[in-house]
Structures are given as structure tokens and as C-alpha cells.
Write a protein that holds these residues in place. Sequence first.
Motif, PDB file in Angstrom:
ATOM      1  N   UNK A 621      -0.281  56.353   4.435  1.00  0.00           N
ATOM      2  CA  UNK A 621       0.492  57.578   4.384  1.00  0.00           C
ATOM      3  C   UNK A 621      -0.372  58.811   4.228  1.00  0.00           C
ATOM      4  N   UNK A 622       0.245  59.948   3.885  1.00  0.00           N
ATOM      5  CA  UNK A 622      -0.508  61.191   3.755  1.00  0.00           C
ATOM      6  C   UNK A 622      -1.470  61.154   2.568  1.00  0.00           C
ATOM      7  N   UNK A 623      -2.350  62.152   2.518  1.00  0.00           N
ATOM      8  CA  UNK A 623      -3.336  62.232   1.442  1.00  0.00           C
ATOM      9  C   UNK A 623      -2.634  62.335   0.095  1.00  0.00           C
ATOM     10  N   UNK A 624      -3.201  61.657  -0.889  1.00  0.00           N
ATOM     11  CA  UNK A 624      -2.586  61.601  -2.222  1.00  0.00           C
ATOM     12  C   UNK A 624      -3.388  62.356  -3.269  1.00  0.00           C
ATOM     13  N   UNK A 625      -4.154  63.349  -2.840  1.00  0.00           N
ATOM     14  CA  UNK A 625      -4.833  64.203  -3.801  1.00  0.00           C
ATOM     15  C   UNK A 625      -6.300  63.878  -3.983  1.00  0.00           C
ATOM     16  N   UNK A 626      -6.983  64.779  -4.665  1.00  0.00           N
ATOM     17  CA  UNK A 626      -8.411  64.640  -4.983  1.00  0.00           C
ATOM     18  C   UNK A 626      -8.565  64.710  -6.498  1.00  0.00           C
ATOM     19  N   UNK A 627      -9.324  63.779  -7.052  1.00  0.00           N
ATOM     20  CA  UNK A 627      -9.662  63.830  -8.462  1.00  0.00           C
ATOM     21  C   UNK A 627     -11.070  64.393  -8.579  1.00  0.00           C
ATOM     22  N   UNK A 628     -11.228  65.444  -9.366  1.00  0.00           N
ATOM     23  CA  UNK A 628     -12.526  66.094  -9.577  1.00  0.00           C
ATOM     24  C   UNK A 628     -12.899  65.924 -11.045  1.00  0.00           C
ATOM     25  N   UNK A 629     -13.883  65.087 -11.308  1.00  0.00           N
ATOM     26  CA  UNK A 629     -14.321  64.831 -12.673  1.00  0.00           C
ATOM     27  C   UNK A 629     -15.658  65.470 -12.949  1.00  0.00           C
ATOM     28  N   UNK A 630     -15.853  65.950 -14.163  1.00  0.00           N
ATOM     29  CA  UNK A 630     -17.112  66.597 -14.540  1.00  0.00           C
ATOM     30  C   UNK A 630     -17.482  66.161 -15.943  1.00  0.00           C
ATOM     31  N   UNK A 648      -7.932  77.591  -1.430  1.00  0.00           N
ATOM     32  CA  UNK A 648      -6.610  78.149  -1.123  1.00  0.00           C
ATOM     33  C   UNK A 648      -5.504  77.136  -1.398  1.00  0.00           C
ATOM     34  N   UNK A 649      -4.374  77.635  -1.879  1.00  0.00           N
ATOM     35  CA  UNK A 649      -3.272  76.746  -2.253  1.00  0.00           C
ATOM     36  C   UNK A 649      -2.782  75.923  -1.070  1.00  0.00           C
ATOM     37  N   UNK A 650      -2.864  76.484   0.146  1.00  0.00           N
ATOM     38  CA  UNK A 650      -2.410  75.735   1.321  1.00  0.00           C
ATOM     39  C   UNK A 650      -3.281  74.502   1.557  1.00  0.00           C
ATOM     40  N   UNK A 651      -4.606  74.673   1.416  1.00  0.00           N
ATOM     41  CA  UNK A 651      -5.512  73.544   1.622  1.00  0.00           C
ATOM     42  C   UNK A 651      -5.352  72.514   0.511  1.00  0.00           C
ATOM     43  N   UNK A 652      -5.179  72.992  -0.732  1.00  0.00           N
ATOM     44  CA  UNK A 652      -4.983  72.058  -1.837  1.00  0.00           C
ATOM     45  C   UNK A 652      -3.700  71.259  -1.649  1.00  0.00           C
ATOM     46  N   UNK A 653      -2.666  71.906  -1.167  1.00  0.00           N
ATOM     47  CA  UNK A 653      -1.402  71.209  -0.929  1.00  0.00           C
ATOM     48  C   UNK A 653      -1.539  70.196   0.194  1.00  0.00           C
ATOM     49  N   UNK A 654      -2.367  70.509   1.191  1.00  0.00           N
ATOM     50  CA  UNK A 654      -2.533  69.609   2.333  1.00  0.00           C
ATOM     51  C   UNK A 654      -3.174  68.288   1.936  1.00  0.00           C
ATOM     52  N   UNK A 655      -3.998  68.289   0.891  1.00  0.00           N
ATOM     53  CA  UNK A 655      -4.643  67.049   0.445  1.00  0.00           C
ATOM     54  C   UNK A 655      -3.890  66.395  -0.705  1.00  0.00           C
ATOM     55  N   UNK A 656      -2.755  66.966  -1.097  1.00  0.00           N
ATOM     56  CA  UNK A 656      -1.977  66.386  -2.186  1.00  0.00           C
ATOM     57  C   UNK A 656      -2.336  66.901  -3.552  1.00  0.00           C
ATOM     58  N   UNK A 657      -3.083  68.029  -3.608  1.00  0.00           N
ATOM     59  CA  UNK A 657      -3.452  68.611  -4.886  1.00  0.00           C
ATOM     60  C   UNK A 657      -4.822  68.170  -5.360  1.00  0.00           C
ATOM     61  N   UNK A 658      -5.400  68.949  -6.271  1.00  0.00           N
ATOM     62  CA  UNK A 658      -6.713  68.651  -6.856  1.00  0.00           C
ATOM     63  C   UNK A 658      -6.557  68.630  -8.371  1.00  0.00           C
ATOM     64  N   UNK A 659      -6.839  67.503  -8.977  1.00  0.00           N
ATOM     65  CA  UNK A 659      -6.714  67.344 -10.416  1.00  0.00           C
ATOM     66  C   UNK A 659      -8.104  67.272 -11.048  1.00  0.00           C
ATOM     67  N   UNK A 660      -8.307  68.065 -12.080  1.00  0.00           N
ATOM     68  CA  UNK A 660      -9.614  68.160 -12.739  1.00  0.00           C
ATOM     69  C   UNK A 660      -9.586  67.390 -14.055  1.00  0.00           C
ATOM     70  N   UNK A 661     -10.576  66.536 -14.248  1.00  0.00           N
ATOM     71  CA  UNK A 661     -10.781  65.844 -15.514  1.00  0.00           C
ATOM     72  C   UNK A 661     -12.159  66.242 -16.031  1.00  0.00           C
ATOM     73  N   UNK A 662     -12.187  66.743 -17.261  1.00  0.00           N
ATOM     74  CA  UNK A 662     -13.433  67.254 -17.812  1.00  0.00           C
ATOM     75  C   UNK A 662     -13.897  66.431 -18.996  1.00  0.00           C
ATOM     76  N   UNK A 663     -15.189  66.190 -19.041  1.00  0.00           N
ATOM     77  CA  UNK A 663     -15.880  65.661 -20.209  1.00  0.00           C
ATOM     78  C   UNK A 663     -16.880  66.712 -20.629  1.00  0.00           C
TER      79      UNK A 663
END
Length: 667
Positions: A621-630, A648-663
Amino acid sequence: MSGHAFSSSAKASASVNSSSSAGAAAHAPRPVAKFNNSELVFHIDIILLGILALFFLFALPGAIARFSQGSEWFEGIFFRKITSRVQNTLTRSASSSSSSSSSRLPRLDSPVAITLVRADENYNEKGATGSNESFDSFSAREDVTRQRSTKRLPVQPQNPPTHMPAWSTMLPSVHRFLGYSVRPGYSVGKALLLLVYSGLMLYAGLYKSNPFKNPVRAGMVYGSQLPFIMVLATKNNVIGWLVGCGYEKVDLVLLSEAEVLNVPIVQLNYLHRLVGRFAILAVNVHGIAYRVVLGTPGETQYQMGFIGLIAADVLFLLSTSIVRQVCYPLFYVSHFFMGQVFVLAFVMHMPWSMPYVLAAGTFIMFDRILRMIRSRFTTAHLRALPELGMTRIEVPTINAGWRAGQHVRIKVFSFGMGWFGWAEAHPFTIASVSKGASDEGLVLMCKKAGDWTSKLYELAKREDKGEANGLGPRVRVLIDGPYGGPGHSIMSSFSGAMFVAGGSGITYALGAVRELMQRASEGRTRVKVIELVWSIPDPASLAPLLPLFTNLLKDSEESYTMLRISVSYTRAPSSPEAFAAVQTLPPGLTLSAGRPKLGKILDSVVDHTSSPYGGGRENLGPASGIVAGVCGPLSLGEELAKAVRNIPSERAKAVGGIEVHQEIFGW
């Protein structure tokens, strides 16, 4: 006659007096009902529980998605030893399967069998400018793609995990507002949470009350918060389980040797400090007000209150950041003993507080019992990594039971750790993968950053303690965990992943990348592209992990998951010999000078993630988002967060959103 007149006069006088008394009684003010302090603080606690229930409801969809996967019920809770190892399905040949595995961290002297390319092969995929800033290696990746046709097909995704987008994806505008940084380490969301709690405590302490005329109210405010203070201080945190995060979800509250996961708003250790500071304020207001109103009573009840006040203030003074940085054992010991003295004195000073004290004690006892059950006393192997200034700890008797990003607390029982070093427990992120095909088991990489870790490093270098097989000294250790991790998020449910590490933060990134590559070999992932970015001070720091990076890139060649590794060094090499061990690099790995260009790298990850699935994976199916960990210093985390906001919000929406996890590590 006269007697009759007197009698009549008396009756008239009595009638007048009766009438005047009745009138006075009618106009007399009614007695004011005494305000119920205990009822007020109880209602404040109900409001706090309602806020907790709201966060639980927000986390519930993610919890349902996570535990709908049967394997998630047994991971991240208890360590164990399994006998049936997971075999690497990316085996290149029967003769080489035992020497190369995506789950195996090679020994430092293991050879790197791969066709190498120059590290300075730069290629700008978008064809822009002629910049010499190397942040990708697409030319080498094209060679890898051509090689795939001659190898067997990768494992098709059979049962990829269900992806549940976070609220940050579903409500991006709200998340951007709450995630905006007010000052380093403080977001709008954190500030709002602080203001809400502060407002509730001030309301409870000041509503229809003068603190210096009604000192009992301040004492009741503290007593009502005691269970919250204790539950937020436990490692096995009930509140954390409900909202999907661990005790260590903080920005700037852990030791520099700890790397743990952080979420934007709900940060339990931070809340522990916040609630504790309001409690100390309430205790001092209560004590000062009683001193002003009642002088110096001699009863035992008031003496115990004075003892509790002293214990609370000592506990607060020894909990400041400077004490934690300079002498952490003093902070820990004083926190424990002064806390016990204070609670005992408080319950003797205010017997009505017994229900609150019992609730707090229940949380503490539950935590201690569960920690004993989760702890493992076993043997570990040490090895010094001079290029990284780190000590590698291998625990072969534990090889399953954790998730990527989780950490442990470890005690090392050896005379080489000093007189009291054996009593210190230090947290470190797990760098290996659970249920790996190798025999290395649980692996920790401990940066030499203080007295304890320096002694551990020196102990690892002692040849007289080493073994003939090169495993290094053997020591007895106590492993407590696992703790933390990504909460209810499942990293393999995303379509893309980007991990940014600074220095020793590579342990978190290694654990995450190795787990994703293992999931790819089993056909249990949606991830199509992984970008690993590592910032190091010196090029020589790359040498110890080059064999591991090479094997991971090899596995990527025969997988649907594309892996790219970008390493940046931030200091000028002291001598040309610094490049001796990294003259040639495998395809997919680049080494460049300067800070990593996180904006450009993330932009590339978004491009690859948004492209349609191919190779028989269209059913995902379509892209289910990007996880960005640091994982690294605060500045690195803020740089990644800024790069995410700039998409841009349009590009982020196209990939299913970008979620940030920080350490973020540090104090």
C-alpha cells in the motif's frame, strides 16, 4: 390593686424582652461552615487522574496496533536465553554463512571481504551544482542494484506489522505548535504542561485560604502529591506503561553515559522533578506558617514535622544539577535515605496522610519486586575499543527479550572498579539485536566519560584478565532491564527510517538498524530505505565499526530495504595516519568532513520513501511514514527537529508523516 399592676408590668416587660431577643436572633449572622481542605486536594487529584486518562486514550490506538502483533507481547519486558537461533536468510553461500551475518558484530580483526570503492566518489542525485559536499553515495548504490540480478531474490514481506500513525502525523499543525522550542530543552507542549500543573497546585494551596493563617492546607497539598512523586520515580513506571513511555523519557536529566528515548511532551522524570519541587515548596510554606502562627510547640507531632522539613530541604539541595554532575552517588544515596526519613516523619506529623503514604509505598514495593524479577546476575566479556574510547561488553547468556532503543542498568562486580564501584548502576543502550544468529548475545558499548567508565575501560585493557580466544576479561555483572525503547511505536511499520547519532550515540542507531535489517531478512518490515548518519570527531573512529557497516551493507544488497551510511568527522585529523584504516569504503558508505547536512539527507530519504513500492511489494500500500531517530547532544536533536519542520507539509503528508524520536543525553 398594686400587686395586679406589678404583675401586668412584669408581663409586658417580659414580652418586650422576648420580642427583642427574637429580633436579635433573626438578624444574627449564621455560622460559616468550615472549609473542607481534604476534599479540595482530593478533587485536585481526581483532575490529575483525568488528565492521565486523557493521555492514556491518546496512546491506546498505538498500543492496540502494537500488541496485535503476537511477538510484541514477549519483547521488551524480560531478558531470556533462547536455544533456537534465528538464521540469517540473507546467507550468501553455505560456506560463508557462519562467518557473515547481519546479526553478528564482527571481531576487530575480522577481514572485510567486499569490493571497495573510493570514499571521495561524490554524486548529487538531483544533479545540482558541483558541490564537493558528499552526503550520499548513489553511484555506489547503482552498482549494488546491478549486482542484485545475479543473486537470489530477497524474502518477500509476508506479515508486515500494522502501522498506526502518531497524533503528530494526524494533527501536524497542532504538533508543530506544541513542538516549537521555547528555549533549549523546553517546547511549547512542555511549557503548557508545566503551567497546567502549576495552576492546579496554586489553586489547591490558595483557594479561600491564606497560607500563613491556614498552614494545614499546604501540608495537605504535599500529602496528596506523594503517590505521584513516588510513581514517577520508579523504573517500572505504571504511568509510563499507560501512556507508552518509560521512566527515562527526559530531555536533560540523565547521566552523560546514558542514551535513552525521548518523546516530545510526556516526560516522566521531568514530571517527577516538577511535582517534587512543588512538594518542597508546599512543605516549606507549611512549616514557616506554623512557626509564625503557633511559635515553637513542643509536642512530638510538631517535632516530627520539623524533622521532615529538614529532610525535605536536604533532599532538595542535594538534588541540584551541580551535585548530580559532580557526585552522583551522593545525590542517589541522599535521595533515598532523606526520602525515607521525610515520609516517616510526615506520616507521624500528619496521621491523616496514611492512605497517601500507603499508595506511594505500594508503587515503590511493586517497582522493587519487579526489578528483582527482571535482573540477571551473569558473566560478561570486556573489550577496549581505543579508537572510539569505549568499552564493549558482551553478555552471551542473554540473547533475547529486548527491543531496539532499549537500555539496561549494569553493575560490574570487580576489584578493578574500586572500593564502591561495584555498588554503582549505570545505564547503557543495547547495541545488538534480539534473537540474533550469532553467539555474542547482549552487547553494550560504554563511552569513557567519567570515573566509573574510565575504570571499566582500564579493566578491559588488562591482558592478565584476558582469555586465549581474544574475548577479553571476564567479569560478573548484574543486568537490570530492559527499560525504555520506542514505546508503542513499531519501527518496522514505517516506510522509511533515518537515524542520526553523535559519538557514542551510535549504540542506539546500531540497535535500530540491525533490528530493521533482521526484520527485512524475515520479511516482516515495510521499511524500504534506511539512512544512518554518524558524526564523529576523528576519521579513525570509523575503523572499529567498519566491518559491521560492511556486513550490514552486504545484507542490504540482497534485501528490499536499501541502507546508506553517511559518516562525518568534525575535527581536522592530527596526522595523515588517521585515514590509514579508512582509505577505501564499501558501496553505500561515505566519509566527509564537517557537520552532517541533515536537511539534505532527510530530503533524500523523503524522495526515496515517496517513490512507489516495487519488486513485488505493491501489496504494502501507500507509504506509512518516516521515523527519524536521533541520539546525541541537545544541539543535534534540535538540528534534526528543525530539518523535519522545514519539510513542506505536502511532502510530509505524501510519505505518511515524519515522526521524531530523540535520545538526548547530558544533565
